[in-house]
Design an enzyme around this catalytic site. Structure first.
Site, PDB file in Angstrom:
ATOM      1  N   ALA A 119       7.067   9.261  12.482  1.00 29.25           N
ATOM      2  CA  ALA A 119       5.989  10.108  11.961  1.00 29.25           C
ATOM      3  C   ALA A 119       6.378  11.574  11.981  1.00 29.25           C
ATOM      4  O   ALA A 119       6.082  12.327  11.038  1.00 29.25           O
ATOM      5  CB  ALA A 119       4.714   9.882  12.776  1.00 29.25           C
ATOM      6  N   SER A 147      23.337  22.807  21.034  1.00 28.79           N
ATOM      7  CA  SER A 147      24.360  22.629  22.069  1.00 28.79           C
ATOM      8  C   SER A 147      24.842  21.202  22.220  1.00 28.79           C
ATOM      9  O   SER A 147      25.819  20.951  22.922  1.00 28.79           O
ATOM     10  CB  SER A 147      23.808  23.104  23.418  1.00 28.79           C
ATOM     11  OG  SER A 147      22.709  22.309  23.828  1.00 28.79           O
ATOM     12  N   GLY A 161      18.519  23.374  19.085  1.00 30.78           N
ATOM     13  CA  GLY A 161      19.152  22.144  19.566  1.00 30.78           C
ATOM     14  C   GLY A 161      20.631  22.169  19.273  1.00 30.78           C
ATOM     15  O   GLY A 161      21.255  21.144  19.011  1.00 30.78           O
ATOM     16  N   TYR A 191       8.456   9.045  16.566  1.00 35.05           N
ATOM     17  CA  TYR A 191       9.619   9.738  16.006  1.00 35.05           C
ATOM     18  C   TYR A 191       9.592   9.676  14.480  1.00 35.05           C
ATOM     19  O   TYR A 191       9.793  10.690  13.793  1.00 35.05           O
ATOM     20  CB  TYR A 191      10.900   9.101  16.541  1.00 35.05           C
ATOM     21  CG  TYR A 191      12.166   9.637  15.927  1.00 35.05           C
ATOM     22  CD1 TYR A 191      12.705  10.847  16.349  1.00 35.05           C
ATOM     23  CD2 TYR A 191      12.830   8.940  14.918  1.00 35.05           C
ATOM     24  CE1 TYR A 191      13.879  11.353  15.785  1.00 35.05           C
ATOM     25  CE2 TYR A 191      13.992   9.426  14.353  1.00 35.05           C
ATOM     26  CZ  TYR A 191      14.513  10.635  14.792  1.00 35.05           C
ATOM     27  OH  TYR A 191      15.674  11.131  14.227  1.00 35.05           O
ATOM     28  N   SER A 197      15.537  12.780   9.190  1.00 37.25           N
ATOM     29  CA  SER A 197      16.157  11.487   9.493  1.00 37.25           C
ATOM     30  C   SER A 197      15.801  10.524   8.378  1.00 37.25           C
ATOM     31  O   SER A 197      14.817  10.719   7.656  1.00 37.25           O
ATOM     32  CB  SER A 197      15.637  10.951  10.832  1.00 37.25           C
ATOM     33  OG  SER A 197      16.115   9.633  11.078  1.00 37.25           O
ATOM     34  N   VAL A 214      11.475  25.166  21.324  1.00 36.93           N
ATOM     35  CA  VAL A 214      10.910  25.167  19.973  1.00 36.93           C
ATOM     36  C   VAL A 214       9.423  24.831  19.952  1.00 36.93           C
ATOM     37  O   VAL A 214       8.740  25.131  18.967  1.00 36.93           O
ATOM     38  CB  VAL A 214      11.667  24.194  19.040  1.00 36.93           C
ATOM     39  CG1 VAL A 214      13.120  24.615  18.884  1.00 36.93           C
ATOM     40  CG2 VAL A 214      11.556  22.754  19.522  1.00 36.93           C
ATOM     41  N   ASN A 245      17.071  22.167  13.857  1.00 35.35           N
ATOM     42  CA  ASN A 245      17.697  20.897  14.201  1.00 35.35           C
ATOM     43  C   ASN A 245      17.137  20.254  15.463  1.00 35.35           C
ATOM     44  O   ASN A 245      17.266  19.053  15.659  1.00 35.35           O
ATOM     45  CB  ASN A 245      19.211  21.119  14.365  1.00 35.35           C
ATOM     46  CG  ASN A 245      19.915  19.911  14.948  1.00 35.35           C
ATOM     47  OD1 ASN A 245      20.201  18.945  14.255  1.00 35.35           O
ATOM     48  ND2 ASN A 245      20.189  19.962  16.251  1.00 35.35           N
TER      49      ASN A 245
END
Length: 254
Positions: A161, A16, A14, A159, A145, A67, A93
């Site tokens: 979880a 970019s 991730g 998200y 996060s 991924v 990431n």
């Protein structure tokens, strides 16, 4: 600063956009060989062109990879190792954050987020592990996060979880890989200014900033420098740990 990163090879999934782009840029500025990985190769190439235009390190290259797909990650890791001769650091990431209420969320919605954020972390680590074991010192830095592990937010249960799951994976992986001199840690961003927020309007951004004691949103570089430290040789005795980078966002009681 952190001269131990010069000449080391780092993969940023991730890499970019958003936080990933900031991580790619900061590692490149500190002399690392950077593999910017994205599902869309042309987007990764645009990011690389921008990074290479702004500094003298031309050892930043674009790679395509999903991924959530084991074969894709294995192929990506091999291409990076063939290009640079090693893989020393993995910044796992890549992540997505679509919103959906529990009432409206479908099984496919849940699986999509979990497959990218948590399963994607596992598959990326698994693909890079043979190369990390061969490194002088291997580093894995996960972008989690504050949402999920520490706080919650309506509409992002899947998200939250997935981000909590990353930390469970991190702690057990740190134990499993310690004997190979590989550390596994995580950065936990709060509200950060990225491209995705730019179109939400000034009033919305001010409201987000008002919830932070420092009264401003974080930058992608704020997260990147935390990742940079955890990836360094100097951080070699830190594993299974998290760094919250949120300007004090989680501290108020209400």
């Amino acid at each position: 600063m952190f001269h131990s990163l010069q000449g080391k090879t780092v993969i940023v999934t991730g890499g970019s956009k958003g936080i990933g782009k900031g991580i790619s840029r900061v590692f490149s500025n500190h002399g690392a060989n950077v593999a910017v990985v994205a599902r869309n190769l042309s987007v990764a190439e645009d990011c690389v062109a921008e990074i290479n235009e702004s500094n003298n390190n031309v050892s930043t290259y674009a790679f395509c990879g999903d991924v959530s797909d084991r074969e894709s990650m294995a192929a990506m890791a091999k291409k990076v190792a063939d290009k640079f001769g090693s893989i020393d650091i993995l910044c796992a990431n890549a992540g997505i954050f679509p919103s959906a209420t529990i009432e409206d969320m479908t099984s496919a919605d849940w699986d999509h987020v979990m497959n990218t954020n948590s399963k994607g972390t596992f598959l990326t680590v698994q693909a890079c592990l043979p190369y990390l074991k061969e490194s002088e010192f291997g580093r894995i830095v996960i972008t989690s996060s504050i949402t999920g592990p520490v706080t919650g937010y309506p509409g992002w249960t899947h998200y939250a979880a997935s981000k909590a799951a990353q930390l469970g994976f991190m702690r057990s992986a740190a134990l499993e890989l310690a004997s190979h001199n590989i550390t596994v840690n995580a950065v936990m961003p709060g509200n950060v200014m990225t491209e995705g927020l730019e179109g939400l309007g000034e009033d919305y951004l001010k409201e987000m900033a008002s919830s932070i004691p420092m009264k401003k949103l974080g930058t992608v570089e704020d997260i990147a420098y935390a990742a940079l430290f955890l990836a360094s040789k100097e951080a070699g005795f830190i594993t299974g740990q998290t760094i919250i980078v949120d300007g004090g966002q989680i501290l108020p009681e209400n």
